[in-house]
Design a protein around this motif. Sequence first.
Motif, PDB file in Angstrom:
ATOM      1  N   VAL A 100       3.101   7.911  -2.777  1.00  0.00           N
ATOM      2  CA  VAL A 100       4.230   7.540  -3.544  1.00  0.00           C
ATOM      3  C   VAL A 100       4.317   6.264  -3.599  1.00  0.00           C
ATOM      4  CG1 VAL A 100       6.252   7.868  -1.889  1.00  0.00           C
ATOM      5  CG2 VAL A 100       6.298   8.474  -4.471  1.00  0.00           C
ATOM      6  N   LEU A 101       3.977   5.431  -2.583  1.00  0.00           N
ATOM      7  CA  LEU A 101       4.617   4.104  -2.489  1.00  0.00           C
ATOM      8  C   LEU A 101       3.254   3.435  -3.373  1.00  0.00           C
ATOM      9  CD1 LEU A 101       5.958   1.524  -1.653  1.00  0.00           C
ATOM     10  CD2 LEU A 101       4.458   1.554   0.465  1.00  0.00           C
ATOM     11  N   VAL A 102       2.099   3.653  -3.137  1.00  0.00           N
ATOM     12  CA  VAL A 102       0.995   3.376  -4.134  1.00  0.00           C
ATOM     13  C   VAL A 102       1.255   3.620  -5.697  1.00  0.00           C
ATOM     14  CG1 VAL A 102      -1.193   4.025  -4.916  1.00  0.00           C
ATOM     15  CG2 VAL A 102      -0.875   3.683  -2.511  1.00  0.00           C
ATOM     16  N   GLU A 103       1.660   4.558  -5.898  1.00  0.00           N
ATOM     17  CA  GLU A 103       2.215   4.764  -7.391  1.00  0.00           C
ATOM     18  C   GLU A 103       3.229   3.961  -7.691  1.00  0.00           C
ATOM     19  OE1 GLU A 103       0.539   6.638  -9.688  1.00  0.00           O
ATOM     20  OE2 GLU A 103      -0.873   7.051  -8.161  1.00  0.00           O
ATOM     21  N   ARG A 104       4.245   3.601  -6.889  1.00  0.00           N
ATOM     22  CA  ARG A 104       5.330   2.689  -7.169  1.00  0.00           C
ATOM     23  C   ARG A 104       4.820   1.442  -7.374  1.00  0.00           C
ATOM     24  NH1 ARG A 104      10.943   2.989  -6.884  1.00  0.00           N
ATOM     25  NH2 ARG A 104      12.110   0.976  -6.269  1.00  0.00           N
ATOM     26  N   ILE A 105       4.017   0.824  -6.348  1.00  0.00           N
ATOM     27  CA  ILE A 105       3.615  -0.434  -6.548  1.00  0.00           C
ATOM     28  C   ILE A 105       2.451  -0.598  -7.785  1.00  0.00           C
ATOM     29  CG2 ILE A 105       1.908  -2.119  -5.519  1.00  0.00           C
ATOM     30  CD1 ILE A 105       2.540  -0.783  -2.821  1.00  0.00           C
ATOM     31  N   VAL A 106       1.818   0.340  -8.090  1.00  0.00           N
ATOM     32  CA  VAL A 106       1.146   0.270  -9.214  1.00  0.00           C
ATOM     33  C   VAL A 106       1.872   0.336 -10.686  1.00  0.00           C
ATOM     34  CG1 VAL A 106      -0.643   1.530 -10.854  1.00  0.00           C
ATOM     35  CG2 VAL A 106      -1.118   1.329  -8.290  1.00  0.00           C
ATOM     36  N   GLU A 107       3.023   1.047 -10.606  1.00  0.00           N
ATOM     37  CA  GLU A 107       3.918   1.257 -11.826  1.00  0.00           C
ATOM     38  C   GLU A 107       4.503  -0.193 -11.827  1.00  0.00           C
ATOM     39  OE1 GLU A 107       5.854   2.217 -15.051  1.00  0.00           O
ATOM     40  OE2 GLU A 107       4.271   3.439 -14.312  1.00  0.00           O
ATOM     41  N   VAL A 108       5.021  -0.992 -10.886  1.00  0.00           N
ATOM     42  CA  VAL A 108       5.546  -2.084 -11.004  1.00  0.00           C
ATOM     43  C   VAL A 108       4.445  -2.870 -11.603  1.00  0.00           C
ATOM     44  CG1 VAL A 108       6.548  -4.135  -9.584  1.00  0.00           C
ATOM     45  CG2 VAL A 108       7.245  -1.809  -9.251  1.00  0.00           C
ATOM     46  N   LEU A 109       3.141  -3.063 -11.357  1.00  0.00           N
ATOM     47  CA  LEU A 109       2.358  -3.709 -11.814  1.00  0.00           C
ATOM     48  C   LEU A 109       2.076  -3.527 -13.434  1.00  0.00           C
ATOM     49  CD1 LEU A 109       0.057  -4.077  -8.764  1.00  0.00           C
ATOM     50  CD2 LEU A 109       1.530  -5.867  -9.590  1.00  0.00           C
ATOM     51  N   ARG A 110       1.768  -2.133 -13.635  1.00  0.00           N
ATOM     52  CA  ARG A 110       1.481  -1.726 -14.863  1.00  0.00           C
ATOM     53  C   ARG A 110       2.561  -1.971 -15.742  1.00  0.00           C
ATOM     54  NH1 ARG A 110      -0.049   4.527 -15.910  1.00  0.00           N
ATOM     55  NH2 ARG A 110       1.645   4.636 -14.423  1.00  0.00           N
ATOM     56  N   SER A 111       3.979  -1.763 -15.600  1.00  0.00           N
ATOM     57  CA  SER A 111       4.787  -2.043 -16.327  1.00  0.00           C
ATOM     58  C   SER A 111       5.000  -3.510 -16.825  1.00  0.00           C
ATOM     59  CB  SER A 111       6.302  -1.450 -15.729  1.00  0.00           C
ATOM     60  OG  SER A 111       6.718  -2.100 -14.823  1.00  0.00           O
ATOM     61  N   GLY A 112       4.473  -4.396 -15.823  1.00  0.00           N
ATOM     62  CA  GLY A 112       4.956  -5.882 -16.039  1.00  0.00           C
ATOM     63  C   GLY A 112       6.084  -6.200 -15.397  1.00  0.00           C
ATOM     64  N   ARG A 113       6.892  -5.581 -14.634  1.00  0.00           N
ATOM     65  CA  ARG A 113       7.938  -5.816 -13.887  1.00  0.00           C
ATOM     66  C   ARG A 113       7.830  -6.851 -13.039  1.00  0.00           C
ATOM     67  NH1 ARG A 113      12.285  -5.426 -15.682  1.00  0.00           N
ATOM     68  NH2 ARG A 113      13.277  -5.070 -13.680  1.00  0.00           N
ATOM     69  N   ALA A 114       6.498  -7.024 -12.394  1.00  0.00           N
ATOM     70  CA  ALA A 114       6.211  -8.017 -11.233  1.00  0.00           C
ATOM     71  C   ALA A 114       4.574  -8.205 -11.301  1.00  0.00           C
ATOM     72  CB  ALA A 114       6.617  -7.737 -10.119  1.00  0.00           C
ATOM     73  N   THR A 115       4.082  -9.425 -11.030  1.00  0.00           N
ATOM     74  CA  THR A 115       2.893  -9.689 -10.892  1.00  0.00           C
ATOM     75  C   THR A 115       2.511  -9.444  -9.139  1.00  0.00           C
ATOM     76  OG1 THR A 115       3.125 -11.946 -10.380  1.00  0.00           O
ATOM     77  CG2 THR A 115       2.803 -11.395 -12.533  1.00  0.00           C
ATOM     78  N   VAL A 116       1.245  -9.524  -8.847  1.00  0.00           N
ATOM     79  CA  VAL A 116       1.059  -9.438  -7.673  1.00  0.00           C
ATOM     80  C   VAL A 116       1.582 -10.585  -6.605  1.00  0.00           C
ATOM     81  CG1 VAL A 116      -0.998  -9.856  -6.151  1.00  0.00           C
ATOM     82  CG2 VAL A 116      -1.225  -8.346  -7.876  1.00  0.00           C
TER      83      VAL A 116
END
Length: 139
Positions: A46-62
């Motif tokens: 679930v943490l992987v999915e959350r991290i990927v969602e943050v990056l996919r949505s553009g809410r944050a960069t790496v």
Amino acid sequence: MNAAATGGARRSALIPRDVAVRERIAASVDTSLCVEAGAGTGKTTVLVERIVEVLRSGRATVDQLAVITFAEKAAAELAVRVRERLEELATDADTPTDQQQRLRQATRDLYRARIETIHAFAANLLRERPAEAGLDPEF
């Protein structure tokens, strides 16, 4: 029935009871959450999915992420699984083009990600700002 069909049926039958909570954790990227669960319950997934969602949505960069865990093995596993998921979604035909571009960029930049232990995170901060921490610059 072939083995693939049976395995797929078996997997779909194993839907966790807390699937709604897992989906909320992954999707609620504008909310800070504390996730507490026992070993083997799916926290990493679930943490992987959350991290990927943050990056996919553009809410944050790496470069804007800090993913902190306690064990080196957990940090390494998280980094590998995030990369795999980013690559998977970046090539998925169902992923919108703008999201694919963000996912590809995140994949290229992942080597800079702060996916590390609390000790490594703290040590890196101190090395970056020794004067502010009152440390010898050679720390």
